[in-house]
Design an enzyme around this catalytic site. Structure first.
Site, mmCIF file in Angstrom:
data_model
loop_
_atom_site.group_PDB
_atom_site.id
_atom_site.type_symbol
_atom_site.label_atom_id
_atom_site.label_comp_id
_atom_site.label_asym_id
_atom_site.label_seq_id
_atom_site.Cartn_x
_atom_site.Cartn_y
_atom_site.Cartn_z
ATOM 1 N N HIS A 105 -1.671 3.337 12.585
ATOM 2 C CA HIS A 105 -1.070 4.373 11.750
ATOM 3 C C HIS A 105 -2.189 5.164 11.093
ATOM 4 C CE1 HIS A 105 1.656 6.457 9.067
ATOM 5 N NE2 HIS A 105 0.741 6.285 8.128
ATOM 6 N N ASP A 184 14.375 4.242 6.188
ATOM 7 C CA ASP A 184 13.192 5.012 5.800
ATOM 8 C C ASP A 184 13.489 6.506 5.782
ATOM 9 O OD1 ASP A 184 10.346 5.301 5.154
ATOM 10 O OD2 ASP A 184 10.282 6.316 7.082
ATOM 11 N N ARG A 191 13.437 10.633 -1.723
ATOM 12 C CA ARG A 191 12.186 10.674 -2.506
ATOM 13 C C ARG A 191 11.651 12.096 -2.591
ATOM 14 N NH1 ARG A 191 8.608 6.847 0.760
ATOM 15 N NH2 ARG A 191 6.993 7.551 -0.651
ATOM 16 N N SER A 206 7.232 2.217 3.223
ATOM 17 C CA SER A 206 7.722 3.190 4.196
ATOM 18 C C SER A 206 6.878 3.128 5.480
ATOM 19 C CB SER A 206 7.650 4.588 3.566
ATOM 20 O OG SER A 206 7.749 5.589 4.526
ATOM 21 N N LYS A 210 7.896 0.893 9.464
ATOM 22 C CA LYS A 210 7.924 1.448 10.821
ATOM 23 C C LYS A 210 6.977 0.677 11.739
ATOM 24 C CE LYS A 210 7.569 5.323 8.608
ATOM 25 N NZ LYS A 210 7.479 6.630 8.011
#
Ligand code: URA
Length: 461
Positions: A105, A184, A191, A206, A210
């Protein structure tokens, strides 16, 4: 790969007083968080499930989110929230594959095309790699937009298609599957409109939800900090990295985070087709040094985490040999072909979209040589956005051909009249507007500026 659906959720009545499994109500959960208490795993699984099912209203979840922003969350609570989010959807399982699946990520930045290099590189090293990515918004680009600049490329694979492709060629570069972590998407949208995005445990949960749902056993997190990044300084990046690593380890995955500065763009290309072209150059051994250095660093950690290398030196040597043999570029061509794109772009990148207007950006001040001290990543990202390479709102169309190619980066010497960058635009007017922006992005000085090093800070064991 197998896809497992989330377990049955509690089916409480649609009411603010709906009872959690532990016999409390949403009002009580908000109250507890407001007073600085911690919610249990059971409470958070209930909250995520009921919210995703539409049985807890936005206004109550908004109140809880704001209480989290003010009161924070402990380690166990953040892990429980992450797990609660994962349980709202399907999860992928790659345990039937002979080698450990890996994932990555990035917190995102300007010119960040690392996934386009890393995924085929690691797949060529034998590690299955399914990378789910997002689209760009604002000054940062998105991997999916970059991939879609390859004619015909399809990012929307079903879990079954992903499975078949990974079994055949070892990798896939796809959009985030809507079946994974539906909580999410809903929480993030809430948010976004309740000023609760910039809250560390919510960000960490969050992102990691994933990654956990993606099913990889080894995960590397590329956390950037600086003027062009989501995290403005190294301390904040370190804190986020630590929180994400602890979630991953708490869930039984092997995770490490690599911190790197994002003050100037990564590599030299900013803009979709230009970035694909640069990623191809990198896979062929002729890309910019900073992009290859980061891809290599992330790849080394993945090989180590997956137990596929003895030490960093042998991992580095192996990945460099794979690149030099042409196997990584070949794997990228296979990935493009598997997802409906034109694989010939790897041999002939000029087949990618090209902008009709290309102009240089030349520094006019002074008759002496100077050095580049700053290239403001954010300003370069904004210039690319205005050219049409990015989107201001989620539905804006983007132009794959436009963008910016930096000729000079921090530490480079500039002779009078030498171009600093190149603008790729749709029209002369748009090119001139971007040129003005780019002249603001560059700061030159008469004294020598050292080239930034590639020393990375690593968080995790
Ligand atoms: N990226 C995510 O996926 N989630 C956040 O909350 C922030 C950045």
């Amino acid at each position: 790969m197998s896809v497992e659906k989330g377990g049955d959720r509690a089916s409480a009545p649609r009411s603010g007083e709906a009872e959690t499994g532990a016999g409390t109500s949403m009002v009580e959960l908000i109250e507890r968080k407001k007073r600085g208490g911690a919610l249990s795993a059971e409470d958070l699984t209930w909250l995520c499930g009921e919210y995703t099912a539409g049985r807890v209203p936005d206004y109550q979840v908004s109140a809880w989110l704001m209480a989290v922003c003010w009161r924070g969350m402990g380690e166990a609570e953040t892990l429980a929230l992450t797990r609660g989010m994962v349980a709202t959807g399907a999860t992928l399982d790659w345990s039937h594959l002979p080698r450990p699946a890996v994932d990555k990520h990035s917190t995102g930045g300007v010119g960040d095309k690392t996934s386009l290099v890393l995924v085929p590189l690691l797949a060529a090293a034998g590690l299955p790699f399914v990378k789910m990515s997002g689209r760009g918004l604002g000054h940062t680009g998105g991997t999916l937009d970059k991939l879609e600049s390859i004619p015909g490329f399809r990012v929307g694979l079903s879990p079954g298609e992903m499975r078949a492709q990974v079994e055949r060629i070892g990798c896939a570069l796809v959009g985030q599957s809507p079946e994974l972590v539906p909580a999410d998407g809903q929480l993030y949208a809430l948010r976004d409109v309740t000023a609760t995005v910039d809250c560390l445990p919510l960000i960490a949960a969050s992102i990691m939800s994933k990654k956990l749902a993606g099913g990889a056993g080894a995960i590397v997190l590329d956390v950037k900090y600086g003027a062009g990044a989501f995290m403005r300084d190294a301390a904040a990046a370190r804190e986020l990295a630590g929180a994400m690593v602890r979630i991953g380890e708490g869930a039984g995955r092997r995770v490490r985070a690599v911190l790197s500065p994002m003050d100037e763009p990564l590599g030299k290309a900013v803009g979709n087709a230009l970035e694909v072209r640069e990623a191809i150059e990198c896979l062929r051994g002729s890309g910019p040094a900073d992009l290859w250095a980061l891809a290599l660093e992330l790849g080394v950690h993945l090989l180590l985490l997956a137990g596929e290398a003895e030490d960093a030196y042998s991992a580095r040597t192996r990945l460099t040999q794979i690149r030099d043999s042409g196997a990584a570029a070949q794997r990228f061509a296979e990935l493009i072909a598997a997802q409906g794109g034109d694989p010939a772009v790897v041999e002939s990148p000029q087949r990618l979209a090209q902008a009709p207007v290309v102009i240089p950006v030349t520094f006019a001040g002074g008759a002496e040589q100077q050095w580049v001290a700053v290239v403001e990543a954010r300003t370069v990202g904004d210039a690319a956005l205005e050219l049409g390479a990015g989107r201001r709102t989620k539905t804006d169309p983007i132009d794959p051909s436009v963008g910016i190619r930096l000729r000079k980066k921090i530490g480079d010497r500039v002779e009078p009249g030498e171009p600093l960058a190149e603008i790729h635009a749709r029209t002369e007017d748009e090119a001139r507007a971007a040129e003005r922006r780019m002249l603001e992005a560059y700061h030159l000085q008469r004294d020598l500026v050292p080239t930034p090093g590639s020393g990375y800070e690593v968080v995790g064991s």
